[in-house]
Design a protein around this motif. Structure first.
Motif, short mmCIF file in Angstrom:
data_model
loop_
_atom_site.label_atom_id
_atom_site.label_comp_id
_atom_site.label_asym_id
_atom_site.label_seq_id
_atom_site.Cartn_x
_atom_site.Cartn_y
_atom_site.Cartn_z
N GLU A 183 1.10 -1.28 0.03
CA GLU A 183 -0.12 0.27 -0.01
C GLU A 183 1.07 1.36 -0.24
N LEU A 184 2.27 1.54 0.65
CA LEU A 184 2.59 2.30 1.01
C LEU A 184 3.65 2.52 -0.53
N ARG A 216 2.90 5.47 -7.91
CA ARG A 216 2.05 4.99 -8.33
C ARG A 216 0.62 5.92 -8.37
N ALA A 217 -0.31 6.21 -6.59
CA ALA A 217 -1.47 7.24 -6.38
C ALA A 217 -0.70 8.46 -7.76
N PRO A 218 -1.70 9.81 -7.64
CA PRO A 218 -1.86 10.75 -8.90
C PRO A 218 -1.19 11.73 -8.03
N ASN A 219 -0.18 11.74 -8.59
CA ASN A 219 1.45 12.93 -7.93
C ASN A 219 1.35 13.97 -9.01
N SER A 220 2.02 15.44 -8.95
CA SER A 220 3.03 15.79 -10.03
C SER A 220 3.74 15.25 -10.79
N LEU A 221 4.77 14.97 -9.97
CA LEU A 221 5.75 13.75 -10.00
C LEU A 221 5.43 12.85 -11.82
N ALA A 241 7.62 -5.43 -14.71
CA ALA A 241 6.91 -4.28 -14.98
C ALA A 241 6.40 -3.63 -15.31
N GLN A 242 5.37 -4.48 -16.12
CA GLN A 242 4.35 -4.94 -17.62
C GLN A 242 3.17 -4.49 -16.30
N ARG A 243 3.25 -5.54 -15.24
CA ARG A 243 2.56 -5.95 -13.99
C ARG A 243 2.06 -4.82 -13.44
N ILE A 244 3.23 -4.45 -12.36
CA ILE A 244 3.08 -3.03 -12.41
C ILE A 244 2.25 -1.93 -12.87
N TYR A 301 1.13 -2.20 -7.20
CA TYR A 301 1.79 -3.43 -6.12
C TYR A 301 0.92 -4.31 -5.12
N GLY A 302 0.02 -5.05 -5.70
CA GLY A 302 -1.36 -5.86 -5.34
C GLY A 302 0.07 -6.52 -4.90
#
Length: 185
Positions: free
Chosen positions: A32-33, A39-44, A175-178, A183-184
């Protein structure tokens, strides 16, 4: 062979994946971290956040995490229609100063490198340099936390002596899975 019996075939569950299968109750918050930070929405962009993870993992000489997050960064660059992701990652790892990344990214990577040494190695000058290049407070926060988290992830992987594939192409399916699933576990 890992230092403990992870109960999995290490070739099928290399690096951090074996320990995460072994202890799903600790894997859940660790994944989760990673999901929030990378991956979460971010300006980076996700590619740059993965690049921070790969860079710190390289400084820590964690072969699995450096190789996997380098591959993840390349895949995220490709997903963002950046054609030379492989070159970008390789050049950052080889020589940050001459790497073809924005000045803000270089400044954030310098902060990440300082965190890898010690949290106290992050100086007001490093922060000011990143701010001068347009880094926001959340980007500074997340850079420090990504770097700190990857010091922990690297020590988790290497501290248990997990298997790490040598060939870079072995990381491409992960990488493709990610990129597709995150990251589950």
């Amino acid at each position: 062979m890992a230092y403990i019996d992870l109960g999995v075939d290490e070739k099928n569950f290399p690096g951090i994946t074996g320990p995460m299968r072994y202890r799903p109750e600790t894997a859940k918050p660790l994944n989760e971290l990673a999901e929030v930070l990378l991956r979460a929405p971010n300006s980076l962009p996700a590619a740059e956040r993965e690049l921070i993870a790969a860079y710190v993992s390289g400084l820590n000489e964690c072969h699995f995490c450096c190789s996997s997050h380098s591959a993840f960064a390349v895949a995220q660059y490709a997903a963002a229609d950046v054609a030379d992701g492989t070159s970008i990652v390789a050049r950052v790892r080889a020589d940050l100063d001459s790497a073809p990344v924005p000045a803000k990214t270089k400044a954030l990577l310098r902060i990440a490198g300082a965190v890898q040494q010690s949290g106290r190695a992050v100086t007001p000058e490093l922060i000011a340099a990143a701010r001068d290049e347009g880094a926001t407070d959340i980007e500074l926060h997340d850079t420090v936390l990504i770097a700190a988290a990857f010091c922990m992830y690297n020590r988790y992987v290497d501290g248990l002596g997990t298997f790490a594939p040598e060939a870079a192409e072995e990381y491409a399916p992960m990488a493709q899975r990610i990129v597709e699933q995150g990251y589950g576990i």
